[in-house]
Motif scaffolding. Structure first.
Motif, mmCIF file in Angstrom:
data_model
loop_
_atom_site.group_PDB
_atom_site.id
_atom_site.type_symbol
_atom_site.label_atom_id
_atom_site.label_comp_id
_atom_site.label_asym_id
_atom_site.label_seq_id
_atom_site.Cartn_x
_atom_site.Cartn_y
_atom_site.Cartn_z
ATOM 1 N N LYS A 266 0.836 -1.192 0.000
ATOM 2 C CA LYS A 266 0.000 0.000 0.000
ATOM 3 C C LYS A 266 0.874 1.246 0.000
ATOM 4 O O LYS A 266 1.869 1.306 0.707
ATOM 5 C CB LYS A 266 -0.921 0.020 1.223
ATOM 6 C CG LYS A 266 -2.012 -1.032 1.212
ATOM 7 C CD LYS A 266 -2.885 -0.908 2.450
ATOM 8 C CE LYS A 266 -3.998 -1.928 2.470
ATOM 9 N NZ LYS A 266 -4.841 -1.807 3.692
ATOM 10 N N LYS A 280 -2.935 0.886 -3.951
ATOM 11 C CA LYS A 280 -2.441 -0.486 -3.855
ATOM 12 C C LYS A 280 -1.548 -0.770 -5.052
ATOM 13 O O LYS A 280 -1.963 -0.641 -6.205
ATOM 14 C CB LYS A 280 -3.615 -1.475 -3.845
ATOM 15 C CG LYS A 280 -3.201 -2.948 -3.756
ATOM 16 C CD LYS A 280 -2.639 -3.268 -2.387
ATOM 17 C CE LYS A 280 -2.483 -4.776 -2.187
ATOM 18 N NZ LYS A 280 -1.451 -5.371 -3.069
ATOM 19 N N CYS A 295 -7.497 2.988 -3.508
ATOM 20 C CA CYS A 295 -8.249 2.287 -2.467
ATOM 21 C C CYS A 295 -9.068 3.199 -1.572
ATOM 22 O O CYS A 295 -10.160 2.816 -1.133
ATOM 23 C CB CYS A 295 -7.293 1.469 -1.593
ATOM 24 S SG CYS A 295 -6.379 0.196 -2.474
#
Length: 334
Positions: A266, A280, A295
C-alpha cells in the motif's frame, strides 16, 4: 475503507515542513511512537491503541554551550539491525540519539565549505540501510555514517556526490543479500532521483532525470521507486533501469509525504490540497509491470497536511499531521 479514530493531542503543532511525521511501532506493549518537528524542538509522543498519550516530551536541538537553538528540519527513527536511533537534522548539523531521545550518541557539524554567504546550510533526508545511516545536505551531498552495534563510535565513512542541489528525501529497504539490487534512493530539489546499492562502498545504479519540479518525498518497494512531486503527481519507476511504469495525477497541489506499507504494497500520499490517498501497488505476473489501484481518499478539512505515515507494516492504520493542528489524526481499517 478507513475510519477516523480518536486523535492524539499534542502540546505543540508541527511546522510547515514536508515529511513532518515519523512513526515507530512498538509491538510488545502495542504502543505507537510519534516524532514531529516544531521550530527548534522535536515533539516525542507515545500513544496506546485508544489514542491516549502515555508519554510526551520535547527534545531541544541545542548544539554546544552558549549556542542558540537552531531550526530542526527533520526527525526520523532509523531502525538498524541491532539498535534504533533517533536522528535529527537542523541548520547546523546532525544529531543521533537513543530511540527515546534521552542520550545523544553522536553529533556531526555541517561544513560550509565553499558555500556563498547567502547560502542557507541545513541537513535533510534521512534513511537507514543495513548498519549505515544516510543523511542529505544543502549542497546535494549524502553523508554515509557507519554505525556500530552499540556505543557512540559512529564514523563518517563516505560522501555521495551525485546531486548538485539540496537533497529533499532519502528512502531505503533491505536488499536481502542479493547482488546488484537497488536498496536506496535519493531525491533532490530538481526532481533528480539517484538509485544506489549500499555496502562498504555505495554504488550508483541509475539516475532518473527530474521533471522540472522538486521531489519532496520518495519510497522504495520491491525494486520499484515511488516518487511524489511538487506538481501533485506520483511516478512509479523500475529501480534498476529507471523505466517509468505509472504516472498518476494524484493531487491538486504539491505532495508533502509518501509512505509504503511493505507487507501489503500500500502507498500513502498526502498533499497540500488537504487530501490523503491510499493506493495499492502490485506487479503484473505476465508483463512484470507495476499496476496501481486507488483504495481510499480522506479529506482533512481546512488543514495543510505536512506529514502522513502508516502505523504498521500491513497498512491497516495511518496517521496524519497538519500545520497549526495540535493533534495527530489517526485512521484505521474498518
Amino acid at each position: 475503507m478507513y475510519r477516523r479514530e480518536p486523535p492524539v493531542s499534542m502540546r505543540a503543532w508541527p511546522a510547515a515542513l514536508y515529511n513532518n511525521l515519523c512513526v515507530l511501532s512498538v509491538p510488545a506493549p502495542r504502543l505507537t511512537q510519534f516524532a514531529l518537528v516544531h521550530g527548534p524542538n522535536v515533539q516525542l509522543l507515545s500513544a496506546a491503541s485508544d489514542g491516549l498519550p502515555l508519554f510526551q516530551r520535547q527534545l531541544h536541538a541545542k548544539e554546544g554551550a552558549g549556542l542558540s537553538f537552531p531550526l530542526v528540519t527533520q526527525a526520523y527513527w532509523c531502525v538498524l539491525p541491532f539498535r534504533v536511533l533517533l536522528v535529527l537534522t537542523s541548520q547546523r548539523g546532525i544529531q543521533m540519539y537513543e530511540s527515546d531521545g534521552s542520550v545523544m550518541v553522536y553529533w556531526h557539524a555541517l561544513d560550509s565549505g565553499d558555500a556563498p554567504p547567502a547560502q542557507a546550510l541545513f541537513a535533510r533526508g534521512i534513511a537507514a540501510s543495513g548498519h549505515y545511516i544516510c543523511v542529505g545536505t544543502w549542497s546535494g551531498r549524502v553523508l554515509v555514517f557507519d554505525v556500530p552495534a552499540k556505543g557512540p563510535n559512529i564514523v563518517l565513512s563516505e560522501e555521495l556526490d551525485e546531486h548538485r542541489v539540496p537533497i529533499t528525501d532519502i528512502a531505503a529497504e533491505p536488499a536481502q543479500g542479493q547482488d546488484c539490487v537497488a536498496d536506496m534512493v535519493t531525491a533532490d530539489d530538481s526532481g533528480l532521483l539517484c538509485v544506489w546499492k549500499s555496502g562498504p562502498e555505495f554504488k550508483l545504479l541509475t539516475r532518473i532525470s527530474g521533471f522540472g519540479t522538486p521531489c519532496p518525498s520518495v519510497r522504495l518497494w520491491q525494486g520499484t521507486v515511488a516518487a511524489g512531486y511538487g506538481d501533485g503527481q506520483i511516478r512509479i519507476f523500475e529501480a534498476s533501469s529507471g523505466a517509468l511504469h505509472v504516472q498518476i495525477n494524484a493531487h491538486a497541489r504539491g505532495i508533502c509525504a509518501l509512505d509504503l506499507a511493505p507487507e501489503a504494497g500500500k502507498l500513502l500520499s498526502g498533499a497540500e490540497d488537504s487530501f490523503v490517498h491510499i493506493w495499492k501497488l502490485s506487479r503484473n505476473p505476465d508483463s512484470g509491470c507495476i499496476e496501481v489501484e486507488h483504495c481510499h481518499a480522506e479529506c482533512v478539512t481546512d488543514t495543510q497536511v505536512c506529514g502522513a505515515r502508516f502505523c504498521d507494516p500491513r497498512g491497516s492504520s495511518f496517521a496524519v499531521t497538519g500545520y497549526d493542528l495540535a493533534e495527530i489524526l489517526r485512521y484505521s481499517c474498518v
